[in-house]
Motif scaffolding. Sequence first.
Motif, PDB file in Angstrom:
ATOM      1  N   PRO A 272      -5.694  11.703  12.174  1.00 48.09           N
ATOM      2  CA  PRO A 272      -5.541  10.537  13.062  1.00 48.09           C
ATOM      3  C   PRO A 272      -6.071   9.229  12.482  1.00 48.09           C
ATOM      4  O   PRO A 272      -5.422   8.181  12.614  1.00 48.09           O
ATOM      5  CB  PRO A 272      -6.306  10.949  14.326  1.00 48.09           C
ATOM      6  N   ASP A 273      -7.242   9.251  11.846  1.00 45.63           N
ATOM      7  CA  ASP A 273      -7.794   8.000  11.329  1.00 45.63           C
ATOM      8  C   ASP A 273      -6.959   7.444  10.183  1.00 45.63           C
ATOM      9  O   ASP A 273      -6.834   6.220  10.032  1.00 45.63           O
ATOM     10  CB  ASP A 273      -9.244   8.201  10.891  1.00 45.63           C
ATOM     11  N   SER A 274      -6.375   8.308   9.363  1.00 43.17           N
ATOM     12  CA  SER A 274      -5.471   7.831   8.315  1.00 43.17           C
ATOM     13  C   SER A 274      -4.233   7.183   8.928  1.00 43.17           C
ATOM     14  O   SER A 274      -3.760   6.144   8.450  1.00 43.17           O
ATOM     15  CB  SER A 274      -5.052   8.988   7.408  1.00 43.17           C
ATOM     16  N   VAL A 275      -3.704   7.802   9.969  1.00 44.19           N
ATOM     17  CA  VAL A 275      -2.530   7.241  10.635  1.00 44.19           C
ATOM     18  C   VAL A 275      -2.871   5.876  11.229  1.00 44.19           C
ATOM     19  O   VAL A 275      -2.071   4.934  11.153  1.00 44.19           O
ATOM     20  CB  VAL A 275      -2.005   8.205  11.717  1.00 44.19           C
ATOM     21  N   ARG A 276      -4.070   5.735  11.798  1.00 41.19           N
ATOM     22  CA  ARG A 276      -4.471   4.432  12.341  1.00 41.19           C
ATOM     23  C   ARG A 276      -4.573   3.380  11.242  1.00 41.19           C
ATOM     24  O   ARG A 276      -4.219   2.208  11.455  1.00 41.19           O
ATOM     25  CB  ARG A 276      -5.792   4.558  13.095  1.00 41.19           C
ATOM     26  N   LEU A 277      -5.055   3.775  10.066  1.00 39.81           N
ATOM     27  CA  LEU A 277      -5.099   2.829   8.957  1.00 39.81           C
ATOM     28  C   LEU A 277      -3.694   2.370   8.579  1.00 39.81           C
ATOM     29  O   LEU A 277      -3.452   1.175   8.361  1.00 39.81           O
ATOM     30  CB  LEU A 277      -5.796   3.459   7.758  1.00 39.81           C
ATOM     31  N   LEU A 278      -2.769   3.303   8.496  1.00 30.39           N
ATOM     32  CA  LEU A 278      -1.380   2.963   8.201  1.00 30.39           C
ATOM     33  C   LEU A 278      -0.824   2.016   9.258  1.00 30.39           C
ATOM     34  O   LEU A 278      -0.209   0.978   8.935  1.00 30.39           O
ATOM     35  CB  LEU A 278      -0.543   4.248   8.143  1.00 30.39           C
TER      36      LEU A 278
ATOM     37  N   VAL B 166       0.855  -1.181   0.000  1.00 35.41           N
ATOM     38  CA  VAL B 166       0.000   0.000   0.000  1.00 35.41           C
ATOM     39  C   VAL B 166       0.894   1.234   0.000  1.00 35.41           C
ATOM     40  O   VAL B 166       1.768   1.381   0.855  1.00 35.41           O
ATOM     41  CB  VAL B 166      -0.941   0.013   1.216  1.00 35.41           C
ATOM     42  N   VAL B 167       0.666   2.098  -0.974  1.00 35.63           N
ATOM     43  CA  VAL B 167       1.481   3.294  -1.189  1.00 35.63           C
ATOM     44  C   VAL B 167       0.663   4.515  -0.796  1.00 35.63           C
ATOM     45  O   VAL B 167      -0.418   4.750  -1.346  1.00 35.63           O
ATOM     46  CB  VAL B 167       1.942   3.394  -2.662  1.00 35.63           C
ATOM     47  N   PHE B 168       1.199   5.285   0.153  1.00 38.46           N
ATOM     48  CA  PHE B 168       0.513   6.466   0.660  1.00 38.46           C
ATOM     49  C   PHE B 168       1.190   7.743   0.197  1.00 38.46           C
ATOM     50  O   PHE B 168       2.417   7.892   0.337  1.00 38.46           O
ATOM     51  CB  PHE B 168       0.576   6.499   2.200  1.00 38.46           C
ATOM     52  N   ASP B 169       0.394   8.681  -0.307  1.00 41.24           N
ATOM     53  CA  ASP B 169       0.810  10.082  -0.291  1.00 41.24           C
ATOM     54  C   ASP B 169       0.806  10.537   1.169  1.00 41.24           C
ATOM     55  O   ASP B 169       0.222   9.883   2.039  1.00 41.24           O
ATOM     56  CB  ASP B 169      -0.178  10.895  -1.125  1.00 41.24           C
ATOM     57  N   ILE B 170       1.451  11.677   1.463  1.00 43.75           N
ATOM     58  CA  ILE B 170       1.484  12.171   2.841  1.00 43.75           C
ATOM     59  C   ILE B 170       0.623  13.419   3.018  1.00 43.75           C
ATOM     60  O   ILE B 170      -0.284  13.456   3.844  1.00 43.75           O
ATOM     61  CB  ILE B 170       2.939  12.431   3.287  1.00 43.75           C
TER      62      ILE B 170
ATOM     63  N   LEU C 182      -2.100  11.871   5.216  1.00 47.55           N
ATOM     64  CA  LEU C 182      -1.684  11.523   6.575  1.00 47.55           C
ATOM     65  C   LEU C 182      -1.498  12.748   7.464  1.00 47.55           C
ATOM     66  O   LEU C 182      -1.679  12.654   8.687  1.00 47.55           O
ATOM     67  CB  LEU C 182      -0.384  10.713   6.538  1.00 47.55           C
ATOM     68  N   ILE C 183      -1.107  13.857   6.878  1.00 45.43           N
ATOM     69  CA  ILE C 183      -1.060  15.125   7.607  1.00 45.43           C
ATOM     70  C   ILE C 183      -1.710  16.194   6.735  1.00 45.43           C
ATOM     71  O   ILE C 183      -1.666  16.107   5.504  1.00 45.43           O
ATOM     72  CB  ILE C 183       0.385  15.548   7.983  1.00 45.43           C
ATOM     73  N   GLU C 184      -2.319  17.159   7.366  1.00 46.63           N
ATOM     74  CA  GLU C 184      -2.930  18.244   6.605  1.00 46.63           C
ATOM     75  C   GLU C 184      -1.846  19.197   6.097  1.00 46.63           C
ATOM     76  O   GLU C 184      -0.857  19.457   6.788  1.00 46.63           O
ATOM     77  CB  GLU C 184      -3.939  19.002   7.471  1.00 46.63           C
ATOM     78  N   TRP C 185      -2.053  19.669   4.878  1.00 46.61           N
ATOM     79  CA  TRP C 185      -1.151  20.669   4.284  1.00 46.61           C
ATOM     80  C   TRP C 185      -2.019  21.808   3.795  1.00 46.61           C
ATOM     81  O   TRP C 185      -2.760  21.665   2.816  1.00 46.61           O
ATOM     82  CB  TRP C 185      -0.336  20.057   3.146  1.00 46.61           C
ATOM     83  N   ASN C 186      -1.970  22.957   4.497  1.00 47.69           N
ATOM     84  CA  ASN C 186      -2.894  24.037   4.186  1.00 47.69           C
ATOM     85  C   ASN C 186      -2.257  25.390   4.494  1.00 47.69           C
ATOM     86  O   ASN C 186      -2.587  26.040   5.483  1.00 47.69           O
ATOM     87  CB  ASN C 186      -4.183  23.864   4.991  1.00 47.69           C
ATOM     88  N   PRO C 187      -1.331  25.843   3.624  1.00 46.64           N
ATOM     89  CA  PRO C 187      -0.736  27.168   3.842  1.00 46.64           C
ATOM     90  C   PRO C 187      -1.758  28.289   3.856  1.00 46.64           C
ATOM     91  O   PRO C 187      -1.614  29.260   4.607  1.00 46.64           O
ATOM     92  CB  PRO C 187       0.246  27.316   2.673  1.00 46.64           C
ATOM     93  N   GLU C 188      -2.786  28.171   3.012  1.00 48.08           N
ATOM     94  CA  GLU C 188      -3.800  29.221   2.951  1.00 48.08           C
ATOM     95  C   GLU C 188      -4.451  29.425   4.320  1.00 48.08           C
ATOM     96  O   GLU C 188      -4.691  30.564   4.737  1.00 48.08           O
ATOM     97  CB  GLU C 188      -4.859  28.877   1.901  1.00 48.08           C
ATOM     98  N   ARG C 189      -4.733  28.343   5.008  1.00 46.37           N
ATOM     99  CA  ARG C 189      -5.358  28.457   6.323  1.00 46.37           C
ATOM    100  C   ARG C 189      -4.447  29.180   7.310  1.00 46.37           C
ATOM    101  O   ARG C 189      -4.904  30.008   8.101  1.00 46.37           O
ATOM    102  CB  ARG C 189      -5.710  27.062   6.848  1.00 46.37           C
TER     103      ARG C 189
END
Length: 206
Positions: free
Chosen positions: A88-94, A6-10, A14-21
């Motif tokens: 968190p839920d994505s990390v738990r899946l990993l 299983v290949v994950f983007d990050i 797995l972590i939020e990336w939101n410079p605009e916010r």
Amino acid sequence: MTPRAVVFDIGNVLIEWNPERFYDRTIGVARRKALFAEVDLEGMNRQLDLGAPFRETVEALARQHPEWSAEIMAWHDHWLDMASPEIPDSVRLLQGLRANAVRTVALTNFGTETFGIAERAYPFLRAFDLRVVSGHLALMKPDPQIYQHVENATGLSGADLFFTDDRPENVEAAAARGWQVHLFDGPQGLARRLRDLGLPVDEEAA
């Protein structure tokens, strides 16, 4: 067919990336829109993702736009505030996959120095069987060569690989190689897809 890895983007998987916010919170929405319209921050970030030095690249752009210097330097000085929190839920899946001895791979557009910052902040990023980071290779998704690198490094190809990413062009590039794919739209959707493929799923994450 159940994939063998299983290949994950990050970012935004797995972590939020939101410079605009971050900028909306610190300088306000109107000023943030002006900043992004006048300064090619995305282009700068692409340079970083291809391995350009972090501080030097940000400083060079700040010198080109002295009227925005402080805001541009925030990309360096407050980068982790833009790359947070974890999902968190994505990390738990990993972690559930790894606990069940499923091979996991990170395939991410990420700068070399910023990836070091991220793995110190998020120790789960160290747990992959293989990490393919664009800045290390000077290759970015959706360039076919970075997917070829995953195949070469794992010894797997086609449907033996399952890939999730939040960007359609990256998913399409993997699908073109015969990988099984999922356009990430949240942990619950990913959990359903993993279960449908016969892979172990952390029920709390699902």
